[in-house]
Design an enzyme around this catalytic site. Structure first.
Site, PDB file in Angstrom:
ATOM      1  N   HIS A 189       0.812  -1.309  -0.007  1.00 13.52           N
ATOM      2  CA  HIS A 189       0.124  -0.149  -0.104  1.00 13.52           C
ATOM      3  C   HIS A 189       0.927   1.127   0.065  1.00 13.52           C
ATOM      4  CE1 HIS A 189      -3.143  -2.774   0.799  1.00 13.52           C
ATOM      5  NE2 HIS A 189      -3.853  -2.001  -0.056  1.00 13.52           N
ATOM      6  N   ARG A 331     -15.500   1.666  -0.730  1.00 13.50           N
ATOM      7  CA  ARG A 331     -15.056   0.004  -0.120  1.00 13.50           C
ATOM      8  C   ARG A 331     -15.254   0.611   1.405  1.00 13.50           C
ATOM      9  NH1 ARG A 331      -9.737  -2.882  -1.404  1.00 13.50           N
ATOM     10  NH2 ARG A 331      -8.886  -1.331   0.305  1.00 13.50           N
ATOM     11  N   GLU A 430     -11.697 -11.226  -4.449  1.00 11.20           N
ATOM     12  CA  GLU A 430     -10.111 -10.910  -4.234  1.00 11.20           C
ATOM     13  C   GLU A 430      -9.614 -12.244  -3.485  1.00 11.20           C
ATOM     14  OE1 GLU A 430      -9.148  -7.434  -2.104  1.00 11.20           O
ATOM     15  OE2 GLU A 430     -10.948  -7.347  -0.784  1.00 11.20           O
ATOM     16  N   ASP A 454      -4.952  -8.841  -3.961  1.00 12.01           N
ATOM     17  CA  ASP A 454      -5.169  -9.767  -3.058  1.00 12.01           C
ATOM     18  C   ASP A 454      -5.390 -11.282  -3.989  1.00 12.01           C
ATOM     19  OD1 ASP A 454      -4.551  -8.944  -0.391  1.00 12.01           O
ATOM     20  OD2 ASP A 454      -6.564  -7.690  -0.683  1.00 12.01           O
ATOM     21  N   CYS A 501     -10.079  -3.692  -9.803  1.00  9.53           N
ATOM     22  CA  CYS A 501      -9.611  -2.198  -9.200  1.00  9.53           C
ATOM     23  C   CYS A 501      -8.016  -2.652  -8.686  1.00  9.53           C
ATOM     24  CB  CYS A 501     -10.639  -1.560  -8.313  1.00  9.53           C
ATOM     25  SG  CYS A 501     -10.956  -2.845  -7.017  1.00  9.53           S
TER      26      CYS A 501
HETATM   27  C1  PEP Z   1      -6.745  -5.446  -4.205  1.00 12.97           C
HETATM   28  O1  PEP Z   1      -6.599  -6.263  -3.487  1.00 12.97           O
HETATM   29  O2  PEP Z   1      -6.463  -5.764  -5.579  1.00 12.97           O
HETATM   30  C2  PEP Z   1      -7.434  -4.219  -3.881  1.00 12.97           C
HETATM   31  C3  PEP Z   1      -7.466  -3.290  -4.728  1.00 12.97           C
HETATM   32  O3  PEP Z   1      -7.455  -3.964  -2.525  1.00 12.97           O
HETATM   33  P1  PEP Z   1      -6.405  -3.557  -1.701  1.00 12.97           P
HETATM   34  O4  PEP Z   1      -4.684  -3.305  -2.645  1.00 12.97           O
HETATM   35  O5  PEP Z   1      -6.349  -2.351  -0.759  1.00 12.97           O
HETATM   36  O6  PEP Z   1      -5.974  -4.730  -0.708  1.00 12.97           O
HETATM   37 MG    MG Z   2      -7.551  -6.209  -1.503  1.00 13.55          MG
END
Ligand code: PEP
Ligand code: MG
Length: 577
Positions: A189, A331, A430, A454, A501
């Site tokens: 992240h 989300r 995911e 994920d 996404c």
């Molecule tokens: C993902 O897992 O692709 C996602 C968009 O969520 P995050 O990256 O916040 O886990």
């Molecule tokens: Mg995710």
């Protein structure tokens, strides 16, 4: 060696001085000491330094943020001056003949337990403060004299060993020229936020031992090359690269106002991923159609308590108003994994990505989560808000979450508060469990959004943060692609739409495949939107379908990646209106 190569995770060119941010390991061991008096002295010196740091942060906060934020740090100063705390630490050093770090840790754990067991909520919250002040003293005792914040006085490249998403989220984009970090990968992240902010970022496992504070260096976020020594020739090369990068951006600007449509008329919604309502401006600047993912957990970070219903309501309302009727997919809270929030007091876990995370935490703390659902529903009266749940693995979870929405709707009706009665509700796809059950889930939601970050980690059993196994973490893997195809097929068969996404939404070589299998929406970091539009405009849906058929006969990630990267040439040159 003047040039080293790291893992590129956010493009752009950075040239500047290094600001070293080294976090010292949290592990504290017991060391027996003979001279307890000088150990007590060491503790006193560290305590005084901690107060000095807090004093500086406090006056900084007063100028930049306000009295409320500053008051947290002045309260910390008072706690460090408390005789009870000082005497208890000195007592442990004396009794156990131990090092000061061990004594502070002991008292910290003892007092935290006492605070946490109190009935009074205010006192319970003091546990967090106790952890904070003790850890500051321990850091100083271990030789880390930085104040734990990223307060830059001038533009700099940050070189860190362990940059957290919360660090990146609070960065001043005016002063951060680039980031070099020792861990993480393209879907950590910290990297995702850097991409959103347009900050170049490269991961190199030894960067903090290879650089020094103030050292001049340059790096390329596209190739991962880091120049540790700069002469005039290298500087000139990097200037040229910077110019080319800016020129490419300028060229892409021309695509603003055009459609994200293939030569034969297949249109895809290109949306932006955001972490705060102010990020909407970046999406609009890049001509994004909608918001495909609002990571609301960032509203909960870098603070000492959860945002209130009113604060959240304002953030969601503002976001949807700015998008003027275009969809805003919000989300619900996805805390856990690499996104930590101290005040939630989540015990440390061996496998945080497999543990108490996202929807699991929310369903376990319904009263806490309800605040967010109320804010979301109230804001839905002001724009086109969609609610999306993260990390769903079972139908039970989805139904419980939907039940809460219905319960809150009832409450709001009784209170005569407006909201959108038919607010669309969707889920992140995911986890392998969700992908396998996509036919069932598709009958219970309005849309799917595929979280490839994920989905890859859970399908391949590869921690998305672990560089050692990153060779297995691939969006080109046929196992991952079969899941994605299954999700889009199930969505189509059940009359709902599926988008992506995760970071793979903006992986250029994969765009023909996404078009070929009928993905309806791609949501990404705003900086990627125009590049992906350019790519979509160069394609033909019919050719992409043929290509997809061929790809699904292949059995290895290498074969698929090669095939997609070699067909990366435009297959249609029809102009777009
Ligand atoms: C993902 O897992 O692709 C996602 C968009 O969520 P995050 O990256 O916040 O886990
Ligand atoms: Mg995710």
């Amino acid at each position: 060696m003047n040039t080293i190569k790291g893992l590129p995770v956010s493009s752009g060119i950075a040239v500047g001085k290094v600001f070293l941010k080294k976090t010292i390991s949290e592990k504290i061991s017991l060391v027996k000491v003979k001279d307890q008096e000088s150990e007590k002295e060491r503790f006193q010196t560290a305590r005084v330094k901690a107060i000095r740091q807090l004093n500086e942060i406090c006056s900084d906060m007063l100028h930049t943020k306000g009295e409320q934020e500053a008051s947290i740090f002045s309260a910390h100063m008072e706690m460090l001056k408390d005789f009870e705390f000082i005497n208890r630490v000195a007592g442990v050093i004396e009794e156990q003949k131990c090092n000061a770090e061990w004594a502070v840790k002991n008292i910290r754990d003892e007092l935290v337990e006492i605070f946490e067991s109190m009935d009074d909520e205010y006192m319970r919250e003091r546990a967090m403060d106790m952890k904070d002040i003790s850890n500051r003293v321990i850091r100083i005792l271990k030789g880390d004299e930085s104040d734990g914040t990223l307060r830059l006085a001038e533009p700099a490249i940050i070189a860190a060993n362990d940059l957290a998403p919360s660090d990146t989220a609070q960065m001043n984009t005016e002063l951060v020229l680039g980031i070099l970090n020792e861990n993480g990968g393209p879907t950590s992240h910290a990297a995702i936020i850097a991409r959103m902010l347009g900050i170049p970022f490269v991961v190199h496992p030894q960067i903090t031992s290879l650089t020094a504070n103030g050292q001049l260096l340059a790096f390329d976020g596209e190739t991962g090359c880091i120049e540790l020594e700069l002469d005039s020739e290298i500087l000139f090369q990097y200037q040229k690269k910077q110019e080319a990068f800016i020129e490419k951006k300028r060229q892409l600007e021309k695509l603003k106002g055009t459609k994200s449509i293939t030569g034969d008329g297949y249109e895809i919604v290109l949306a932006g991923n955001i972490g705060a309502s102010k990020d909407v401006d970046r999406v609009l600047q890049q001509d994004g159609h909608s918001i495909g993912l609002f990571r609301t957990e960032f509203l909960y970070m870098n603070r000492t308590e959860a945002p209130t219903e009113e604060e959240q309501f304002i953030a969601y309302k503002e976001t949807s108003e700015k998008m003027q009727g275009n969809p805003v997919i919000i989300r619900t809270l996805d805390i856990g994994g690499d996104k930590e929030v101290d005040y939630l007091n989540i015990p440390k876990e061996e496998n945080p990505f497999l543990g108490y995370r996202a929807i699991r935490l929310c369903l376990d703390r319904i009263a806490f989560w309800k605040v967010q659902i109320r804010a979301l529903l109230r804001a839905s009266a002001y724009g086109n808000i969609h609610i999306m749940f993260p990390m769903i693995v079972s139908l039970d979870e989805l139904r419980q979450a939907k039940c809460l929405i219905e319960e809150v709707k009832d409450e709001l009706r009784n209170e005569k508060i407006a909201f959108n009665e038919s607010i669309p509700v969707g889920m992140m796809m995911e986890t392998p469990a969700a992908a396998l059950m996509a036919d069932v889930f598709a009958k219970e939601v309005d849309f799917f959004s595929i979280g490839t970050n994920d989905l890859i980690q859970y399908t391949m059993a590869v921690d998305r943060m672990n560089g050692k196994v990153s060779h297995l973490y691939s969006p080109y893997d046929p196992a991952v692609l079969r899941f994605i195809k299954r999700i889009t097929d199930c969505a189509r068969e059940n009359g709902i739409w599926a988008g992506i996404c995760g970071e793979a939404a903006a992986e250029k070589a994969l765009i023909p495949l996404w078009v070929g299998i009928g993905v309806k929406e791609l949501s990404m970091s705003p900086v990627s939107i125009l590049q992906i539009r350019e790519k979509i405009q160069s394609l033909s849906k019919m050719d992409c379908e043929k290509l997809a058929e061929k790809i699904f006969t292949m059995s290895t990630a290498r074969e698929i990646e090669d095939a997609l990267k070699n067909t990366n040439k435009p297959v249609s040159n029809r102009r777009i209106p």
